[in-house]
Design a protein around this motif. Structure first.
Motif, PDB file in Angstrom:
ATOM      1  N   UNK A  79      15.369 -50.096   5.642  1.00  0.00           N
ATOM      2  CA  UNK A  79      16.224 -51.049   6.346  1.00  0.00           C
ATOM      3  C   UNK A  79      16.694 -50.371   7.628  1.00  0.00           C
ATOM      4  N   UNK A  80      16.585 -51.057   8.766  1.00  0.00           N
ATOM      5  CA  UNK A  80      16.899 -50.516  10.091  1.00  0.00           C
ATOM      6  C   UNK A  80      16.011 -49.327  10.446  1.00  0.00           C
ATOM      7  N   UNK A  98      12.125 -52.122  -0.418  1.00  0.00           N
ATOM      8  CA  UNK A  98      13.272 -51.513   0.254  1.00  0.00           C
ATOM      9  C   UNK A  98      14.097 -50.709  -0.746  1.00  0.00           C
ATOM     10  N   UNK A  99      14.993 -49.858  -0.255  1.00  0.00           N
ATOM     11  CA  UNK A  99      15.994 -49.270  -1.145  1.00  0.00           C
ATOM     12  C   UNK A  99      17.021 -50.352  -1.485  1.00  0.00           C
ATOM     13  N   UNK A 107      17.778 -59.337   6.963  1.00  0.00           N
ATOM     14  CA  UNK A 107      16.770 -60.114   7.678  1.00  0.00           C
ATOM     15  C   UNK A 107      15.452 -59.371   7.611  1.00  0.00           C
ATOM     16  N   UNK A 108      14.443 -60.068   7.137  1.00  0.00           N
ATOM     17  CA  UNK A 108      13.080 -59.541   7.115  1.00  0.00           C
ATOM     18  C   UNK A 108      12.313 -60.302   8.189  1.00  0.00           C
ATOM     19  N   UNK A 178       6.256 -55.631  10.410  1.00  0.00           N
ATOM     20  CA  UNK A 178       7.334 -56.064   9.516  1.00  0.00           C
ATOM     21  C   UNK A 178       8.504 -55.113   9.687  1.00  0.00           C
ATOM     22  N   UNK A 179       9.716 -55.669   9.638  1.00  0.00           N
ATOM     23  CA  UNK A 179      10.910 -54.820   9.624  1.00  0.00           C
ATOM     24  C   UNK A 179      12.013 -55.492   8.826  1.00  0.00           C
ATOM     25  N   UNK A 180      12.971 -54.689   8.427  1.00  0.00           N
ATOM     26  CA  UNK A 180      14.133 -55.172   7.666  1.00  0.00           C
ATOM     27  C   UNK A 180      15.388 -54.699   8.384  1.00  0.00           C
ATOM     28  N   UNK A 181      16.357 -55.599   8.516  1.00  0.00           N
ATOM     29  CA  UNK A 181      17.644 -55.257   9.153  1.00  0.00           C
ATOM     30  C   UNK A 181      18.772 -55.851   8.352  1.00  0.00           C
TER      31      UNK A 181
END
Length: 181
Positions: A79-80, A98-99, A107-108, A178-181
């Motif tokens: 994440x981030x 993710x953890x 947000x993905x 792809x990213x996670x925030x």
């Protein structure tokens, strides 16, 4: 006779593969392993020890699964942590884990920037108690148009999130960020 049996087996395998892509099964084992490495979730954990635990999980994860493009199996999604990129070809899948989430929302973002494969996405949450929930599903269409899709997840504090993508095309590829925030 043999040809019809072989075709029947191939068809059964394809059906089983497609059903699995739209469920939370792919990430369940890695979510469980993440919970085993992470330990007990404490909602009031401070950010510094949390990130330290996440780093330990990430190192163990990279040892087990790796984050190389040739690696088979799930990949770690921090994440981030910026974008992860890759390509999914010929009816294969890619799963990210993710953890445990420190926040109640996440947000993905998945950006299809090349390829034309129809690709299914399923996003799931996995609690320490073993409860798994499908949160979002989506189908990227079979076309060459790029697409940026943002999934806003709520109620995910203390949950491991998995994102599974399945290329449904035999010959086309799906290139993504792809990213996670």
């Amino acid at each position: 006779m043999k040809k019809s049996i072989i075709l029947s087996l191939v068809f059964s395998l394809v059906l089983a593969f497609n059903v699995e892509a739209q469920s939370c099964n792919q990430g369940t084992k890695m979510a469980k392993r993440t919970w085993e490495k992470f330990g007990t979730w404490k909602p009031n954990i401070s950010l510094i020890p949390f990130k330290s635990k996440v780093d330990k999980v990430k190192r163990a994860w990279n040892y087990i699964a790796g984050n190389r493009s040739s690696t088979i199996g799930p990949r770690y999604l921090e994440v981030d942590g910026g974008n992860e990129t890759g390509s999914i070809t010929g009816q294969t899948k890619r799963t990210f884990v993710t953890p445990p989430s420190f926040n109640n929302t996440m947000k993905i973002t998945i950006n299809k920037y090349d390829g034309r494969a129809e690709t299914g996405v399923v996003i799931c949450s996995h609690g320490k108690d073993g409860v798994t929930r499908t949160i979002k599903t989506y189908m990227f269409p079979n076309n060459r148009n790029g697409k940026n899709k943002v999934f806003t997840l709520t109620g995910v504090k203390g949950k491991v999130i998995t994102v599974a993508m399945l290329n449904k095309s035999v010959a086309n590829k799906f290139k993504y960020r792809i990213n996670a925030k």
